[in-house]
Write a protein that holds these residues in place. Structure first.
Motif, mmCIF file in Angstrom:
data_model
loop_
_atom_site.group_PDB
_atom_site.id
_atom_site.type_symbol
_atom_site.label_atom_id
_atom_site.label_comp_id
_atom_site.label_asym_id
_atom_site.label_seq_id
_atom_site.Cartn_x
_atom_site.Cartn_y
_atom_site.Cartn_z
ATOM 1 N N THR A 169 0.802 -1.228 0.000
ATOM 2 C CA THR A 169 0.000 0.000 0.000
ATOM 3 C C THR A 169 0.835 1.279 0.000
ATOM 4 N N ILE A 170 2.103 1.183 0.381
ATOM 5 C CA ILE A 170 2.931 2.390 0.457
ATOM 6 C C ILE A 170 4.126 2.320 -0.490
ATOM 7 N N LEU A 171 4.980 1.307 -0.309
ATOM 8 C CA LEU A 171 6.248 1.291 -1.036
ATOM 9 C C LEU A 171 6.071 1.007 -2.525
ATOM 10 N N ASP A 172 5.330 -0.039 -2.870
ATOM 11 C CA ASP A 172 5.189 -0.382 -4.283
ATOM 12 C C ASP A 172 4.518 0.719 -5.103
ATOM 13 N N PRO A 173 3.427 1.345 -4.620
ATOM 14 C CA PRO A 173 2.849 2.440 -5.401
ATOM 15 C C PRO A 173 3.808 3.620 -5.582
ATOM 16 N N GLN A 174 4.541 3.962 -4.520
ATOM 17 C CA GLN A 174 5.491 5.061 -4.648
ATOM 18 C C GLN A 174 6.604 4.711 -5.624
ATOM 19 N N LEU A 175 7.124 3.488 -5.512
ATOM 20 C CA LEU A 175 8.197 3.076 -6.420
ATOM 21 C C LEU A 175 7.707 3.057 -7.870
ATOM 22 N N LYS A 176 6.493 2.595 -8.072
ATOM 23 C CA LYS A 176 5.925 2.595 -9.421
ATOM 24 C C LYS A 176 5.860 4.010 -9.983
ATOM 25 N N PHE A 188 23.286 2.531 -9.771
ATOM 26 C CA PHE A 188 23.018 1.519 -8.751
ATOM 27 C C PHE A 188 21.534 1.408 -8.419
ATOM 28 N N PRO A 189 20.819 2.501 -8.155
ATOM 29 C CA PRO A 189 19.394 2.326 -7.835
ATOM 30 C C PRO A 189 18.593 1.696 -8.960
ATOM 31 N N LEU A 190 18.964 1.972 -10.214
ATOM 32 C CA LEU A 190 18.213 1.357 -11.306
ATOM 33 C C LEU A 190 18.592 -0.108 -11.486
ATOM 34 N N GLN A 191 19.827 -0.458 -11.180
ATOM 35 C CA GLN A 191 20.181 -1.875 -11.169
ATOM 36 C C GLN A 191 19.458 -2.590 -10.026
ATOM 37 N N ALA A 192 19.377 -1.909 -8.873
ATOM 38 C CA ALA A 192 18.643 -2.486 -7.742
ATOM 39 C C ALA A 192 17.169 -2.624 -8.074
ATOM 40 N N ALA A 193 16.603 -1.606 -8.737
ATOM 41 C CA ALA A 193 15.199 -1.670 -9.124
ATOM 42 C C ALA A 193 14.948 -2.826 -10.083
ATOM 43 N N SER A 194 15.925 -3.112 -10.933
ATOM 44 C CA SER A 194 15.789 -4.241 -11.858
ATOM 45 C C SER A 194 15.632 -5.552 -11.110
ATOM 46 N N ALA A 195 16.244 -5.616 -9.905
ATOM 47 C CA ALA A 195 16.163 -6.837 -9.106
ATOM 48 C C ALA A 195 14.909 -6.895 -8.242
ATOM 49 N N ARG A 196 14.308 -5.739 -7.963
ATOM 50 C CA ARG A 196 13.209 -5.694 -6.990
ATOM 51 C C ARG A 196 11.878 -5.250 -7.571
ATOM 52 N N ALA A 197 11.842 -4.943 -8.846
ATOM 53 C CA ALA A 197 10.592 -4.480 -9.464
ATOM 54 C C ALA A 197 10.522 -4.998 -10.897
ATOM 55 N N ASP A 198 9.318 -5.033 -11.431
ATOM 56 C CA ASP A 198 9.099 -5.471 -12.809
ATOM 57 C C ASP A 198 9.317 -4.288 -13.745
ATOM 58 N N LEU A 199 10.363 -4.377 -14.561
ATOM 59 C CA LEU A 199 10.675 -3.284 -15.488
ATOM 60 C C LEU A 199 10.282 -3.622 -16.922
ATOM 61 N N SER A 200 9.481 -4.662 -17.098
ATOM 62 C CA SER A 200 9.149 -5.103 -18.457
ATOM 63 C C SER A 200 8.392 -4.049 -19.256
ATOM 64 N N GLN A 201 7.689 -3.166 -18.555
ATOM 65 C CA GLN A 201 6.949 -2.107 -19.239
ATOM 66 C C GLN A 201 7.693 -0.771 -19.232
#
Length: 222
Positions: free
Chosen positions: A141-148, A178-191
């Motif tokens: 409810t907090i982290l994923d929406p903000q990260l998106k 680094f944060p975008l490499q980390a995001a690649s590991a922790r979020a779906d970047l397919s779109q």
């Protein structure tokens, strides 16, 4: 001689990458994480009292914090490269993304990592369902929406830019790597094709590949 105090699998890889791009002589002192806590060893406190990486020493000068290190190296050794001039239209972009990487994006990624580990941490069996529910609620409810939302803003920017501050790489790209490499590991970047393109083009640079050879590969923790 510049020395990079490099903690394995950490943000200090991007400092080695910049040193390679600048063509500077440097040495690396490697530090291993504690296998149980994954924290830096106490020896790093001998270099800087916070005991964190990255830290560099340039002669007798000790410099900590990724942004400070990158600004120091670019301004002292960049010969006018790796940052737009103050009168360049891209200067504000450069400054914004330089500070955004650690000030806005990384805190979200770190919190997501921490909450993802809460339910896995050792605890009494009766506490696990509670911990899992709380961590799932905060993440969902907090982290994923903000990260998106953050990733959407980055995607929109990179859709119109080769690099974060124009057609040439800059210190902002080093910080954002680094944060975008980390995001690649922790979020779906397919779109998010522009972010994927950015990560691929930075990792394809010969200087980045040389940095990996010297410092070791980066595997962002999940």
């Amino acid at each position: 001689m510049i020395t990079v105090h490099h903690l394995e699998n950490s943000r200090s890889l991007r400092i080695v990458w910049l040193l390679e791009e600048l063509g500077l002589d440097y040495e690396i002192k490697h530090y291993a994480r504690n296998p149980k806590t994954m924290l830096a060893p106490a020896e790093l406190r001998e270099i800087h009292p916070l005991g964190k990486s990255p830290v560099i020493t340039d002669g007798d000068t000790v410099i900590a914090e990724s942004g400070t290190i990158i600004e120091y190296l670019v301004q002292r050794y960049g010969n006018g490269q790796w940052q737009p001039a103050p009168d360049d239209d891209q200067w504000l972009n450069y400054r914004y993304w330089l500070h955004y990487a650690e000030g806005s994006l990384m805190p979200l990624l770190v919190m997501k990592l921490i909450f993802s580990h809460i339910a896995k941490a050792p605890m009494p069996f009766f506490a696990k369902p509670i911990a899992k529910k709380i961590s799932g609620k905060v993440t969902g409810t907090i982290l994923d929406p903000q990260l998106k939302n953050h990733l959407a803003v980055i995607e929109q920017h990179l859709a119109t830019q080769t690099w974060f501050a124009g057609d040439s790489p800059s210190g902002a790209d080093i910080l954002m790597s680094f944060p975008l490499q980390a995001a690649s590991a922790r979020a779906d970047l397919s779109q998010l094709p522009s972010i994927q393109r950015f990560v691929a083009q930075m990792e394809a640079r010969p200087a980045y590949q040389k940095a990996v050879e010297r410092a070791g590969p980066l595997t962002p923790m999940r």
